[in-house]
Motif scaffolding. Structure first.
Motif, PDB file in Angstrom:
ATOM      1  N   GLN A   1      -9.089   0.171   2.611  1.00  0.00           N
ATOM      2  CA  GLN A   1      -7.728  -0.336   2.459  1.00  0.00           C
ATOM      3  C   GLN A   1      -7.156  -0.798   3.799  1.00  0.00           C
ATOM      4  O   GLN A   1      -6.473  -1.826   3.859  1.00  0.00           O
TER       5      GLN A   1
ATOM      6  N   LEU B   1       3.116  -1.123   4.167  1.00  0.00           N
ATOM      7  CA  LEU B   1       2.647   0.240   3.928  1.00  0.00           C
ATOM      8  C   LEU B   1       3.871   1.123   3.691  1.00  0.00           C
ATOM      9  O   LEU B   1       4.721   1.251   4.566  1.00  0.00           O
TER      10      LEU B   1
ATOM     11  N   SER C   1       1.213  -7.512   4.515  1.00  0.00           N
ATOM     12  CA  SER C   1       1.167  -6.237   3.808  1.00  0.00           C
ATOM     13  C   SER C   1       2.343  -5.343   4.204  1.00  0.00           C
ATOM     14  O   SER C   1       2.892  -5.459   5.289  1.00  0.00           O
TER      15      SER C   1
ATOM     16  N   ILE D   1       5.887  -1.191   8.009  1.00  0.00           N
ATOM     17  CA  ILE D   1       5.790   0.182   7.527  1.00  0.00           C
ATOM     18  C   ILE D   1       7.172   0.726   7.156  1.00  0.00           C
ATOM     19  O   ILE D   1       8.099   0.707   7.966  1.00  0.00           O
TER      20      ILE D   1
ATOM     21  N   TYR E   1       0.863  -1.177   0.000  1.00  0.00           N
ATOM     22  CA  TYR E   1       0.000   0.000   0.000  1.00  0.00           C
ATOM     23  C   TYR E   1       0.905   1.235   0.000  1.00  0.00           C
ATOM     24  O   TYR E   1       1.817   1.344   0.819  1.00  0.00           O
ATOM     25  N   THR E   2       0.663   2.150  -0.918  1.00  0.00           N
ATOM     26  CA  THR E   2       1.462   3.371  -0.984  1.00  0.00           C
ATOM     27  C   THR E   2       0.622   4.535  -0.482  1.00  0.00           C
ATOM     28  O   THR E   2      -0.577   4.624  -0.765  1.00  0.00           O
ATOM     29  N   LEU E   3       1.265   5.450   0.242  1.00  0.00           N
ATOM     30  CA  LEU E   3       0.542   6.541   0.887  1.00  0.00           C
ATOM     31  C   LEU E   3       1.347   7.831   0.832  1.00  0.00           C
ATOM     32  O   LEU E   3       2.507   7.865   1.254  1.00  0.00           O
TER      33      LEU E   3
ATOM     34  N   MET F   1      -5.652  -4.718   5.086  1.00  0.00           N
ATOM     35  CA  MET F   1      -4.258  -4.920   5.473  1.00  0.00           C
ATOM     36  C   MET F   1      -4.108  -6.083   6.452  1.00  0.00           C
ATOM     37  O   MET F   1      -4.972  -6.314   7.294  1.00  0.00           O
TER      38      MET F   1
ATOM     39  N   ALA G   1      -2.493   1.119  10.821  1.00  0.00           N
ATOM     40  CA  ALA G   1      -1.738   0.041  10.161  1.00  0.00           C
ATOM     41  C   ALA G   1      -0.794  -0.636  11.141  1.00  0.00           C
ATOM     42  O   ALA G   1      -0.633  -1.868  11.125  1.00  0.00           O
TER      43      ALA G   1
END
Length: 286
Positions: A171, A181, A179, A207, A133-135, A175, A200
Protein backbone atom coordinates in the motif's frame (compact mmCIF):
# COMPACT_ATOMS: atom_id res chain seq x y z
CA UNK A 1 -4.61 23.07 36.96
CA UNK A 2 -2.21 20.12 37.33
CA UNK A 3 1.36 20.32 36.09
CA UNK A 4 0.71 17.89 33.21
CA UNK A 5 -2.11 20.15 32.00
CA UNK A 6 0.34 23.06 31.96
CA UNK A 7 2.78 20.97 29.92
CA UNK A 8 0.07 20.18 27.35
CA UNK A 9 -0.77 23.88 26.98
CA UNK A 10 2.87 24.77 26.28
CA UNK A 11 3.71 21.64 24.30
CA UNK A 12 3.58 23.28 20.87
CA UNK A 13 6.13 25.92 21.95
CA UNK A 14 8.73 23.39 23.07
CA UNK A 15 11.65 22.20 20.95
CA UNK A 16 11.58 18.66 19.50
CA UNK A 17 13.87 17.36 22.26
CA UNK A 18 11.86 19.09 24.97
CA UNK A 19 8.66 17.60 23.54
CA UNK A 20 10.11 14.14 24.11
CA UNK A 21 10.72 15.07 27.73
CA UNK A 22 7.21 16.56 28.01
CA UNK A 23 5.56 13.42 26.66
CA UNK A 24 7.57 11.25 29.03
CA UNK A 25 6.66 13.45 32.01
CA UNK A 26 2.95 13.17 31.20
CA UNK A 27 3.00 9.41 30.58
CA UNK A 28 5.50 8.40 33.30
CA UNK A 29 5.20 10.82 36.25
CA UNK A 30 6.23 8.13 38.76
CA UNK A 31 9.55 7.64 36.98
CA UNK A 32 10.26 11.39 36.96
CA UNK A 33 9.40 11.64 40.64
CA UNK A 34 11.84 8.89 41.63
CA UNK A 35 14.78 9.26 39.20
CA UNK A 36 17.45 11.92 38.72
CA UNK A 37 17.60 14.06 35.58
CA UNK A 38 20.47 12.15 33.94
CA UNK A 39 18.65 8.81 34.36
CA UNK A 40 15.42 10.21 32.92
CA UNK A 41 17.34 11.65 29.97
CA UNK A 42 18.96 8.26 29.32
CA UNK A 43 15.56 6.50 29.37
CA UNK A 44 14.05 9.03 26.94
CA UNK A 45 17.12 9.16 24.70
CA UNK A 46 17.99 12.83 25.24
CA UNK A 47 20.77 14.60 27.13
CA UNK A 48 20.51 15.67 30.76
CA UNK A 49 20.80 19.30 29.62
CA UNK A 50 17.66 18.83 27.44
CA UNK A 51 15.76 17.65 30.53
CA UNK A 52 16.97 20.73 32.44
CA UNK A 53 16.08 23.05 29.54
CA UNK A 54 12.59 21.57 29.59
CA UNK A 55 12.32 22.59 33.24
CA UNK A 56 13.37 26.14 32.40
CA UNK A 57 10.89 26.23 29.49
CA UNK A 58 8.17 25.38 32.02
CA UNK A 59 9.28 28.32 34.23
CA UNK A 60 10.74 26.00 36.86
CA UNK A 61 13.95 26.71 38.73
CA UNK A 62 15.32 23.27 37.89
CA UNK A 63 14.76 19.52 38.03
CA UNK A 64 14.12 19.48 41.79
CA UNK A 65 11.13 21.79 41.39
CA UNK A 66 9.86 19.59 38.55
CA UNK A 67 9.93 16.58 40.88
CA UNK A 68 8.15 18.58 43.60
CA UNK A 69 5.34 19.52 41.20
CA UNK A 70 4.99 15.94 39.93
CA UNK A 71 4.94 14.48 43.46
CA UNK A 72 2.26 16.96 44.50
CA UNK A 73 0.08 15.98 41.52
CA UNK A 74 0.57 12.28 42.23
CA UNK A 75 -0.44 12.74 45.85
CA UNK A 76 -3.59 14.65 44.88
CA UNK A 77 -4.53 12.07 42.24
CA UNK A 78 -4.27 9.29 44.85
CA UNK A 79 -6.73 11.16 47.08
CA UNK A 80 -9.16 11.50 44.17
CA UNK A 81 -8.89 7.89 43.02
CA UNK A 82 -9.36 6.59 46.58
CA UNK A 83 -12.92 7.92 46.56
CA UNK A 84 -13.78 6.62 43.09
CA UNK A 85 -15.36 3.29 42.23
CA UNK A 86 -14.70 1.45 38.99
CA UNK A 87 -17.75 0.99 36.77
CA UNK A 88 -16.36 -2.29 35.35
CA UNK A 89 -18.24 -5.20 36.82
CA UNK A 90 -20.60 -2.88 38.64
CA UNK A 91 -24.34 -3.30 38.14
CA UNK A 92 -26.82 -0.68 39.11
CA UNK A 93 -30.12 0.73 37.90
CA UNK A 94 -28.73 3.67 35.95
CA UNK A 95 -25.63 2.06 34.43
CA UNK A 96 -26.84 2.72 30.87
CA UNK A 97 -27.35 6.42 31.69
CA UNK A 98 -23.90 6.72 33.25
CA UNK A 99 -22.14 5.17 30.26
CA UNK A 100 -24.12 7.06 27.61
CA UNK A 101 -23.64 10.37 29.40
CA UNK A 102 -19.92 9.65 29.47
CA UNK A 103 -20.06 9.23 25.67
CA UNK A 104 -21.94 12.51 25.35
CA UNK A 105 -19.27 14.27 27.42
CA UNK A 106 -16.58 12.72 25.26
CA UNK A 107 -18.22 14.04 22.08
CA UNK A 108 -18.75 17.51 23.59
CA UNK A 109 -15.07 17.69 24.55
CA UNK A 110 -14.15 16.71 21.00
CA UNK A 111 -16.32 19.47 19.54
CA UNK A 112 -14.55 22.08 21.66
CA UNK A 113 -11.15 20.95 20.37
CA UNK A 114 -12.01 21.09 16.66
CA UNK A 115 -10.59 23.95 14.61
CA UNK A 116 -13.16 24.96 11.95
CA UNK A 117 -10.49 25.79 9.36
CA UNK A 118 -8.75 22.44 9.81
CA UNK A 119 -12.10 20.66 9.58
CA UNK A 120 -12.93 22.35 6.28
CA UNK A 121 -9.48 21.61 4.89
CA UNK A 122 -9.83 17.93 5.83
CA UNK A 123 -13.18 17.65 4.01
CA UNK A 124 -11.52 19.10 0.88
CA UNK A 125 -8.68 16.57 1.16
CA UNK A 126 -11.22 13.75 1.30
CA UNK A 127 -13.27 15.14 -1.58
CA UNK A 128 -10.29 15.66 -3.90
CA UNK A 129 -8.41 12.46 -3.04
CA UNK A 130 -7.74 9.99 -5.84
CA UNK A 131 -7.57 7.21 -3.26
CA UNK A 132 -7.94 7.23 0.52
CA UNK A 133 -5.94 4.83 2.69
CA UNK A 134 -7.39 4.20 6.15
CA UNK A 135 -5.18 3.10 9.04
CA UNK A 136 -5.99 2.03 12.59
CA UNK A 137 -5.11 -1.10 14.51
CA UNK A 138 -6.05 -2.84 17.77
CA UNK A 139 -8.74 -0.90 19.64
CA UNK A 140 -8.93 1.64 16.81
CA UNK A 141 -9.94 -1.03 14.27
CA UNK A 142 -13.73 -0.56 14.78
CA UNK A 143 -13.53 3.19 14.07
CA UNK A 144 -11.30 2.53 11.06
CA UNK A 145 -13.80 0.03 9.63
CA UNK A 146 -16.58 2.56 10.18
CA UNK A 147 -14.56 5.24 8.36
CA UNK A 148 -13.83 2.89 5.45
CA UNK A 149 -17.48 1.88 5.14
CA UNK A 150 -18.72 5.49 5.25
CA UNK A 151 -16.35 6.57 2.47
CA UNK A 152 -17.21 3.54 0.32
CA UNK A 153 -20.92 4.32 0.63
CA UNK A 154 -20.26 7.63 -1.13
CA UNK A 155 -18.25 6.05 -3.95
CA UNK A 156 -14.76 6.94 -2.74
CA UNK A 157 -11.88 4.65 -3.66
CA UNK A 158 -10.73 3.37 -0.25
CA UNK A 159 -8.13 0.87 0.95
CA UNK A 160 -7.92 -0.16 4.60
CA UNK A 161 -4.32 -1.09 5.41
CA UNK A 162 -4.10 -4.52 7.02
CA UNK A 163 -1.87 -5.39 9.94
CA UNK A 164 0.73 -7.40 8.06
CA UNK A 165 4.08 -6.38 6.59
CA UNK A 166 3.33 -7.43 3.01
CA UNK A 167 0.12 -5.39 2.80
CA UNK A 168 1.74 -2.36 4.47
CA UNK A 169 4.64 -2.38 1.98
CA UNK A 170 2.30 -2.84 -1.01
CA UNK A 171 0.00 0.00 0.00
CA UNK A 172 2.83 2.43 0.77
CA UNK A 173 4.39 1.70 -2.63
CA UNK A 174 1.08 2.65 -4.29
CA UNK A 175 0.72 5.96 -2.47
CA UNK A 176 1.38 9.22 -4.32
CA UNK A 177 0.63 12.94 -4.02
CA UNK A 178 -3.03 12.34 -4.96
CA UNK A 179 -3.46 9.99 -2.00
CA UNK A 180 -4.80 10.74 1.48
CA UNK A 181 -3.83 8.67 4.51
CA UNK A 182 -6.49 8.85 7.23
CA UNK A 183 -5.07 7.63 10.53
CA UNK A 184 -7.01 6.82 13.69
CA UNK A 185 -4.45 6.44 16.48
CA UNK A 186 -6.02 6.27 19.93
CA UNK A 187 -3.64 3.62 21.32
CA UNK A 188 -0.55 4.19 23.40
CA UNK A 189 1.33 1.61 21.27
CA UNK A 190 2.19 3.66 18.18
CA UNK A 191 5.46 2.30 16.80
CA UNK A 192 3.92 0.54 13.78
CA UNK A 193 1.55 3.44 13.06
CA UNK A 194 4.40 5.97 13.28
CA UNK A 195 6.54 3.98 10.83
CA UNK A 196 3.75 3.95 8.23
CA UNK A 197 2.95 7.64 8.76
CA UNK A 198 6.62 8.63 8.36
CA UNK A 199 6.95 6.65 5.12
CA UNK A 200 3.74 8.20 3.76
CA UNK A 201 4.98 11.67 4.71
CA UNK A 202 8.18 11.08 2.72
CA UNK A 203 6.01 10.36 -0.33
CA UNK A 204 4.21 13.70 0.18
CA UNK A 205 0.90 11.98 0.95
CA UNK A 206 -1.69 14.19 2.65
CA UNK A 207 -2.26 12.86 6.17
CA UNK A 208 -5.34 13.34 8.38
CA UNK A 209 -5.08 12.01 11.92
CA UNK A 210 -7.47 11.49 14.80
CA UNK A 211 -5.68 10.93 18.12
CA UNK A 212 -6.78 11.00 21.75
CA UNK A 213 -3.96 13.29 22.87
CA UNK A 214 -2.77 16.75 21.85
CA UNK A 215 0.82 15.54 22.25
CA UNK A 216 0.57 12.31 20.24
CA UNK A 217 3.73 11.88 18.11
CA UNK A 218 1.50 11.11 15.11
CA UNK A 219 0.52 14.78 15.06
CA UNK A 220 4.11 15.77 14.18
CA UNK A 221 3.66 14.17 10.74
CA UNK A 222 -0.01 14.86 10.01
CA UNK A 223 -1.11 17.73 7.76
CA UNK A 224 -4.33 17.96 9.77
CA UNK A 225 -5.00 16.43 13.17
CA UNK A 226 -7.92 16.24 15.58
CA UNK A 227 -8.21 15.15 19.22
CA UNK A 228 -11.12 12.84 20.08
CA UNK A 229 -12.46 11.96 23.49
CA UNK A 230 -12.09 13.25 27.01
CA UNK A 231 -8.88 13.64 28.98
CA UNK A 232 -7.32 10.34 30.16
CA UNK A 233 -9.98 8.37 28.27
CA UNK A 234 -8.89 4.94 27.04
CA UNK A 235 -8.99 4.12 23.33
CA UNK A 236 -12.07 1.94 23.57
CA UNK A 237 -14.08 4.78 25.14
CA UNK A 238 -12.68 7.43 22.76
CA UNK A 239 -13.94 5.41 19.78
CA UNK A 240 -17.44 6.85 20.22
CA UNK A 241 -16.17 10.42 19.83
CA UNK A 242 -13.89 9.35 16.96
CA UNK A 243 -16.85 7.79 15.13
CA UNK A 244 -18.88 10.97 15.57
CA UNK A 245 -16.01 13.04 14.19
CA UNK A 246 -15.60 10.64 11.24
CA UNK A 247 -19.32 10.98 10.50
CA UNK A 248 -19.04 14.78 10.53
CA UNK A 249 -15.97 14.78 8.25
CA UNK A 250 -17.59 12.48 5.68
CA UNK A 251 -20.81 14.51 5.73
CA UNK A 252 -18.71 17.64 5.26
CA UNK A 253 -16.98 16.00 2.29
CA UNK A 254 -20.32 15.39 0.57
CA UNK A 255 -21.22 19.10 0.74
CA UNK A 256 -18.52 19.84 -1.85
CA UNK A 257 -20.66 18.07 -4.49
CA UNK A 258 -24.08 17.07 -3.17
CA UNK A 259 -25.44 15.64 -6.44
CA UNK A 260 -22.35 13.49 -7.06
CA UNK A 261 -22.43 11.83 -3.65
CA UNK A 262 -26.21 11.55 -3.56
CA UNK A 263 -26.01 9.49 -6.75
CA UNK A 264 -23.94 6.83 -4.97
CA UNK A 265 -26.34 6.68 -2.04
CA UNK A 266 -29.22 6.10 -4.47
CA UNK A 267 -27.25 3.37 -6.26
CA UNK A 268 -26.58 1.64 -2.95
CA UNK A 269 -30.26 1.84 -2.05
CA UNK A 270 -31.23 0.31 -5.43
CA UNK A 271 -28.68 -2.46 -4.94
CA UNK A 272 -30.07 -3.25 -1.50
CA UNK A 273 -33.60 -3.47 -2.94
CA UNK A 274 -32.41 -5.79 -5.72
CA UNK A 275 -30.60 -8.07 -3.29
CA UNK A 276 -33.65 -8.27 -1.03
CA UNK A 277 -35.83 -9.17 -4.02
CA UNK A 278 -33.34 -11.85 -5.11
CA UNK A 279 -33.21 -13.28 -1.59
CA UNK A 280 -37.00 -13.49 -1.36
CA UNK A 281 -37.20 -15.13 -4.78
CA UNK A 282 -34.58 -17.71 -3.82
CA UNK A 283 -36.45 -18.57 -0.62
CA UNK A 284 -39.73 -18.93 -2.57
CA UNK A 285 -38.13 -21.31 -5.09
CA UNK A 286 -36.92 -23.53 -2.24
Amino acid sequence: MGFCDEVKKRFIRLSRGQRKVAQFVIENPNVVATHIASEVGKIIGVSESTVIRFCYAMDLSGYSELQDRIRKDLLESKHVSAGEQLSIGKKHEYLFSEIMNRDVTSILNTIQCIDAESFEKATIYLHEAGIIYTLGYRQCAPSTCYLTSMLENFGKKVTQIKFNVEDIVNQINRMDTDSVLFVIALDSVLEDILTIVKLAKNKKVKIIAITNSSISPVRDYANISFVAGAQKQVALEANTAANSLVHALVEGMTLHNRNYYKKFLNLNAQLDDSLQFLEKRTLTMK
